[in-house]
Write a protein that holds these residues in place. Sequence first.
Motif, PDB file in Angstrom:
ATOM      1  N   UNK A  23      58.359  35.019  29.603  1.00 19.19           N
ATOM      2  CA  UNK A  23      57.827  36.035  30.490  1.00 19.19           C
ATOM      3  C   UNK A  23      56.328  35.900  30.727  1.00 19.19           C
ATOM      4  N   UNK A  24      55.954  36.080  31.989  1.00 22.27           N
ATOM      5  CA  UNK A  24      54.553  36.126  32.412  1.00 22.27           C
ATOM      6  C   UNK A  24      54.327  37.468  33.094  1.00 22.27           C
ATOM      7  N   UNK A  25      53.084  37.886  33.166  1.00 23.80           N
ATOM      8  CA  UNK A  25      52.717  39.072  33.948  1.00 23.80           C
ATOM      9  C   UNK A  25      51.401  38.772  34.645  1.00 23.80           C
ATOM     10  N   UNK A  26      51.248  39.261  35.867  1.00 23.37           N
ATOM     11  CA  UNK A  26      49.994  39.016  36.586  1.00 23.37           C
ATOM     12  C   UNK A  26      49.503  40.287  37.248  1.00 23.37           C
ATOM     13  N   UNK A  27      48.198  40.333  37.439  1.00 26.25           N
ATOM     14  CA  UNK A  27      47.593  41.466  38.113  1.00 26.25           C
ATOM     15  C   UNK A  27      46.169  41.098  38.506  1.00 26.25           C
ATOM     16  N   UNK A  28      45.601  41.912  39.385  1.00 24.95           N
ATOM     17  CA  UNK A  28      44.212  41.750  39.773  1.00 24.95           C
ATOM     18  C   UNK A  28      43.335  42.599  38.868  1.00 24.95           C
ATOM     19  N   UNK A  40      37.326  40.359  42.642  1.00 28.20           N
ATOM     20  CA  UNK A  40      38.710  40.493  42.189  1.00 28.20           C
ATOM     21  C   UNK A  40      39.108  39.202  41.492  1.00 28.20           C
ATOM     22  N   UNK A  41      39.599  39.326  40.278  1.00 33.05           N
ATOM     23  CA  UNK A  41      40.091  38.169  39.530  1.00 33.05           C
ATOM     24  C   UNK A  41      41.597  38.295  39.397  1.00 33.05           C
ATOM     25  N   UNK A  42      42.300  37.214  39.646  1.00 34.92           N
ATOM     26  CA  UNK A  42      43.752  37.183  39.466  1.00 34.92           C
ATOM     27  C   UNK A  42      44.024  36.568  38.103  1.00 34.92           C
TER      28      UNK A  42
END
Length: 121
Positions: A23-28, A40-42
């Motif tokens: 599992x991965x998760x991403x957000x700004x 803004x960093x991703x």
Amino acid sequence: MIRRLSGRPPPRGEFLRSRVDAMLACDFIEAITLNGQRRYSLAVIEHASRRIRVLGTTAHPNGSWVIQAIRNLVRDLEGAGCRARYLIRDRDAKFPALMDEILSDAGIETVLTGIRMPRMN
């Protein structure tokens, strides 16, 4: 493997615990610099190792920038031998639909968080 006699899918917590290694998760991440500019960093976190990958930083995160960052992520994951199968993300308009297609082609299923549920990611 999780077995459910009722035929219903497992509760979300049980689902997450059983698949944490894939599992991965991403957000700004929004930051304001000392001179008042917004950046803004991703960022993406690998839940199994808790490794955080910052994919890039920009003042204006448009669709083409996000797509290129995701392509770079997929290439890095393949090079590192990461076996991610799920990516959790919110419903932010900064994430274009093409992002989900690129991830799907790489064998990574996108899991959307609930509406107005920031702790779900």
